[in-house]
Structures are given as structure tokens and as C-alpha cells.
Design an enzyme around this catalytic site. Sequence first.
Site, short mmCIF file in Angstrom:
data_model
loop_
_atom_site.label_atom_id
_atom_site.label_comp_id
_atom_site.label_asym_id
_atom_site.label_seq_id
_atom_site.Cartn_x
_atom_site.Cartn_y
_atom_site.Cartn_z
N LYS A 157 9.58 -8.19 -4.32
CA LYS A 157 9.37 -7.02 -3.46
C LYS A 157 10.89 -6.24 -3.21
O LYS A 157 11.82 -6.91 -3.38
CB LYS A 157 9.24 -7.46 -2.25
CG LYS A 157 8.92 -6.30 -0.94
CD LYS A 157 8.46 -7.09 0.45
CE LYS A 157 7.94 -5.82 1.31
NZ LYS A 157 7.46 -6.47 2.63
N SER B 123 2.93 -4.66 4.40
CA SER B 123 3.99 -3.83 3.66
C SER B 123 4.14 -4.23 2.38
O SER B 123 4.66 -3.41 1.39
CB SER B 123 5.46 -3.72 4.43
OG SER B 123 5.85 -4.95 4.56
N SER C 46 2.85 -8.91 6.63
CA SER C 46 2.79 -8.08 5.39
C SER C 46 2.93 -8.80 4.02
O SER C 46 2.89 -8.31 3.18
CB SER C 46 4.48 -7.46 5.47
OG SER C 46 4.33 -6.22 6.26
N1 GLN Z 1 2.19 -4.02 9.80
C1 GLN Z 1 3.37 -4.57 10.54
C2 GLN Z 1 4.56 -3.36 10.85
O1 GLN Z 1 4.29 -2.40 10.50
C3 GLN Z 1 3.92 -5.61 9.71
C4 GLN Z 1 4.79 -5.13 8.78
C5 GLN Z 1 5.35 -6.22 7.98
O2 GLN Z 1 5.29 -7.67 8.16
N2 GLN Z 1 6.48 -6.24 7.53
O3 GLN Z 1 5.43 -3.71 11.68
#
Ligand code: GLN
Length: 490
Positions: free
Chosen positions: A78, A153, A177
Site C-alpha cells: 500500500k 482504503s 481498511s
Molecule cells: N473507512 C474508515 C475511514 O474512512 C476506515 C479507514 C481505514 O481503516 N484506514 O476512516
Amino acid sequence: MSELHYKTLSETAAMLQAGEITAEQAVQACLDRIEATEPSVKALISVQGEQALAKARELDGQGPDPAKPLWGVPMVLKDLLTTKGVTTTCASKFLENFVPFYDATVVEKLDAAGAICIAKANMDEFAMGSSTENSAYFKTANPWDLERVPGGSSGGSGATVAAGQCAAALGTDTGGSIRLPASFCGVTGLKPTYGRVSRYGMVAFGSSLDQIGPMARSVEDCARVLQVIAGHDPKDSTSVDCEVPDYLAGLDRKDLSGLTIGLPEQYWPDPDKEGGLSPEVDQACRNAVAKMEELGAKTVPVQLGLTDYAIATYYIIAMAEASSNLSRFDGIRYGKRAENAEELIDLYTKSRTQGFGDEVQRRIIIGSYVLSAGYYDAYYGKAAKVRRLIRRNFDKAFESCDLIAGPVCPTTAFKSGEKADPLQMYLIDIFTISCNLAGLPGMSMPVGLGADTNMPIGLQLLGPSFSEDLMLSAANTLEKNLPPMPSPGL
Ligand code: GLN
């Protein structure tokens, strides 16, 4: 080498160790697959083809090494994990040209284990989102249906694994994410216990929530990668100094007898009622739980009564931490610097306005607000207390069960553009964020395709702190007893 695409990491690693394929062939096969599928999937922000081939040739020169468990294995990272000499953008315009001078600890560990990083994956900007639509560069498509999102994400990491572009990827999980894209893309993803894996070199979003973890095409593959990246790191004061178990040794169980699986009422809302699970998700997850029972597991109802408060609690804490973490991006020390600034404040303002996307700016503003003197007690202070109670909910639940099972998300992957309202997007995290608030390990494993959308469905397993070994062995046993997951027809 096209037949390599959908092999598991475990199979590829074994072929490499046995000398049946060379590291160069393994890398070249992935690069060919990237060339063929990337125009439609768009999972990757950058591809380090030449560098990866050079590393592969170097490894081939030395020959396979059983002491290096990922020898020659092509992997994707990532793009918020720092890589020495390779751009690390966090899918933000702010860091478009940012080239770190050091490797994240997980990157060093993968390298020491013989893995080869071939590319950096797309993501929501600074990991803020659930669909990868917040990337400042481009949207990633779900390999199962190009009109749908891959989740987020870590959507690029999920899509690259599902498309067969690499053997496995690393993602990060602050509120789901890793698990959400794993579920949407039909791959397996594991978010380790907070402190299990070093966060050194991961660009921080919510420091008390963030964890790095593997995404791969089998449970065993996740165990192999976790084995390499787990462990104490003096460079991360929140990494925990406790022994890393042998995740592979206990992986194969005869059955699931002796195991009690908790089913939280709040994670199984009635599909016939408003706000319930979509019927296809309910059905696929129930079938998987029935299979666990067939394998000898006992199921018991448990209560996670504070689930309704989890979204508000998470978004207050995550945004507060984000506003603080992102203050370092000031246009002076890192990344983008606006031109034509008249004085210092103007330079900060212009650089941050030009460098950050809408969602990131929204979070910095809300995060600063909940931390501000007049509102701290009402918002951040309150959220911190509820967070403690959510953790207690889990402690209580784990008095009567070993692991918890439920869906990852109420629906399968939605269409790109379908959730334009940020609040609608936040709501889909309902089942994943409590785990981060409590610091617990969680994973998503594919349990079939939805009867209505024909899209992958993930079952979520949650466990007590440092129960990754138990979770992986239960998941592996279930995986071996479910029909094999098909591959997307790419
Ligand atoms: N969807 C969640 C957010 O937008 C989690 C994102 C993540 O785990 N990085 O904060």
C-alpha cells in the site's frame, strides 16, 4: 508463466524454493499480468518493474534459501508504507513527489525474508475512505465487476491480489481498511492486534487505531506473511514485546471441536427489517457459520451492545488523531509547497488547500474542532470513554466465546459513485471499526458469491488480543471445508 496468476503465495513460494521457477520468472509473470489487467483495474500507483527484476536476478544468482520464507515472492505494498528511494504518495497530491530515505520496518522485514516489492498500491488519500474513490489520482475498479468499488482504503491492495497481479499485498486497517477491501474483492485479509506489527514507516492516520496486515489469496498465505512482519520493534514504542507464535505450526486442525463462536446480535441485523443485512450477505455468512458448526464448533449469542455508538466514537477519535498527524504536512518539511505564498500562514494555507483533497480537509477541520478547548470534553473526552466501554463489551463477550463471527459489511461491493454522501460512506464501517477501537485482531475471509449481485462476500472473525494463531487456524479449517472460491474472470 500465465498459470501463476491465481496460485497462492504458499504454492509460488514452494515452487521458488524447489527451483521449479526462478525469482525472475515469478516477477516477470506478475509484470505481464499487471500489463494485461492494469488498464481496466487500476490498482497500482507505481510499478517498480526494472528494480524488481534486478532484485530477482540477484536472488537467482544466490539460489533459493530455505531460511528466507518469502524468497523470490512478488509482493505489492500500500502506498503509505515508506520505501527507500521509491515514491510514497499516500494517494495524495501533497506527497506526489515524496521519496523517503528509509524503509518501513515491515518493508525491511519482507526484504530480509526474500520478498520482492514490485509495485505500490492505490488507496483512499491518507487511508481515509471505504471505497478508494478518495484517491487523488484515480479510482480503482473491483476485478469482479469493473463498475463496482474494491472497498477501501486498501482497495488497491485488495484489487491487485484479486486480479492475480502479485502473490500477496500489505494493507493497513484503521477502521476496516484491510477487511472491507478483502471482503469486496474476495481475498483474505488480516488486521493484527494493535502492537503486533511495527507501524514504523507507515504514514500515520489514526495512530491509536492503525495496524499493518497481509492481504492474500488464502488464509495460509496471510499466516506466512504475518509470520514475517510480526514482532517487536524498538523504533515503534507501541509495538508489543511479546513472543511471536509459529502461525503455521498450528494452522491445520482436524476440525473445530472445542471452539465456541460468539454471534453478536448487533452484527446480524434482520435482513427483513430496515437497516438489516442484505439477504445475500446474511445467507452466505450464515452458511459459513453452519459449516463451522458442522465442523464441531459451538455457537453462542453474545452482546456487543455499544455497536450503535461505534461509528460516532470512531470518527471523533480517528479525525482528532488525523488532524494532529497531518499537521506535519505544512509545505515546509514534506511534499508540496505552494508557489507565490506571501508569508508563512499564507504558505501553510495555500500548500494544504492545494495538496489535500476534500475528505482529508473535512477530517482535519472536524478533528481540530473536537479537540478544541471548548469542545474537547463534549466530544473527544466522551469518545475516549465510550471507547473504553466498547473494549469492555468485547472482554465480556470473550468470557463466553473464543472468537466472534459476523459479516464484514452489510452489503457486497457497491457501484462507483453510489455513496456520494460522506455519512453514507461512514455507515458501512459499522461492523469493522469496533475492533480497532478495542485494539483487537480481526480478519475477513471469502465465503462465497452473493446470490443477487454475484459479488464476493467476506466473513469476519474477531478474537481477543494476540489470538491471531487461533483465528488463523479456525479460518484455515473453514476455508478447506468450503467450496473453493472462484477467480474473477479477468
Ligand atoms: N473507512 C474508515 C475511514 O474512512 C476506515 C479507514 C481505514 O481503516 N484506514 O476512516
